[in-house]
Design an enzyme around this catalytic site. Sequence first.
Site, short mmCIF file in Angstrom:
data_model
loop_
_atom_site.label_atom_id
_atom_site.label_comp_id
_atom_site.label_asym_id
_atom_site.label_seq_id
_atom_site.Cartn_x
_atom_site.Cartn_y
_atom_site.Cartn_z
N TYR A 122 0.82 -1.22 0.00
CA TYR A 122 0.00 0.00 0.00
C TYR A 122 0.85 1.27 0.00
CZ TYR A 122 -4.03 -2.89 1.00
OH TYR A 122 -5.02 -3.82 0.93
N LYS A 137 3.81 -14.53 5.26
CA LYS A 137 4.07 -15.46 4.16
C LYS A 137 5.60 -15.47 3.98
CE LYS A 137 2.45 -18.00 0.73
NZ LYS A 137 1.63 -19.20 0.92
N ASP A 186 -2.22 -18.14 4.32
CA ASP A 186 -3.20 -19.01 3.66
C ASP A 186 -3.74 -20.06 4.63
OD1 ASP A 186 -0.50 -19.58 3.46
OD2 ASP A 186 -0.67 -20.80 1.66
N ASP A 202 -5.72 -6.45 5.62
CA ASP A 202 -6.90 -5.97 4.90
C ASP A 202 -7.80 -7.14 4.55
OD1 ASP A 202 -8.61 -4.37 3.51
OD2 ASP A 202 -7.25 -3.93 1.85
#
Length: 331
Positions: free
Chosen positions: A123, A170, A203, A227
């Site tokens: 972002y 991740k 995930d 988000d």
Amino acid sequence: MHKVTLIPGDGIGPEISAAVRDIFAAAGAPVVWEVHHAGQGGIDRHGDPLPEATLASIMGNRVALKGPLTTQVGEGYRSINVTLRQTLDLYCNLRPVKSLPGVRSRYEGIDLVIFRENTEDLYAGVEHRVGRHAAEAVKIITKEASVRIAQAAFDYAARHGRKRVTAVHKANIMKLSDGLFLASAREVATFNPDIRYDEVIVDNLCMQLVLRPEEYDILLAPNLYGDIISDLCAGLVGGLGVVPGANIGEGGAVFEAVHGTAPDIAGKDAANPAALLLSAVMMLEYLGESGAAARIRAALEAVLAEGRTVTPDLGGSATTTEMTAAIIRKL
Ligand code: NAI
């Protein structure tokens, strides 16, 4: 009296912010609103999606309540929400996600709090075209930003008697960027030995949240994962209409609902005011007005629990105006 900037917002924004104002007035909440516009409302009135006067008002008051703002996808001006967060350095996006009485959802007993880093990651807006057929976006993670959001999560855990902070990442793929986020969180965790700290790959977390959401407590995430899981978590407790949010920095705070402008129902007196109202309740708590906050929350929960005067998204047939009046009657 606390002076607070109110940005009514676009789409359903004016309807739900009017509801909040009416409920605050009925509850005698000690807030004076200074109304300013942004987003489409800013363009229509001042030819600017983030007029100087709006920014100056927020900087002066240091506290704002903001309705949803239209963001153009793939073109046009940059997201005002992102600009506000970066300009005011509102680095902490705080989203409590709690099961509410009477609000139907697939799960019960959910009480999660999401701490989303709000200023960097993908972002940061560092994006460019590479020739005609490719584009590149840069993911920025710094130790400074990662440590301060982790610190905010652990401080909150200590203040609210929470037991566990789970960092979301991740880092198996993004070893350097997400790796730095994790290393920063671990460092903060070592100073908070009373709070359990663990880590989960994003995930896997998505699957776990669908299978066993009640097992999680505080989730600490970089911007993009934060988000996405925020909306997933909103879905666990009944949808975007009932989840509040806050963007907090050292110099101030902007409170807002998680949902957008809901163009499909804008102007139809059908929007659920609960999410913006719960955000406004968080704002009262932030201002130290816990009495008024508790009164308004109890009135809203009573209306939700009865389920008779709620908007269509909650399975009812009440208008925004009727639901607002029902909350006021409970006060
Ligand atoms: P959205 O949240 O506006 O709508 C998604 C669905 O949820 C729609 O069916 C809508 O009717 C429903 N919904 C949302 N809030 C509701 C409420 N209070 N009561 C009843 N139903 C409600 O998301 P969408 O359609 O993706 O975005 C629309 C616009 O809002 C876009 O321009 C987007 O950029 C902007 N947006 C702004 C945000 C903000 O200012 N914080 C956050 C998310 C989106």
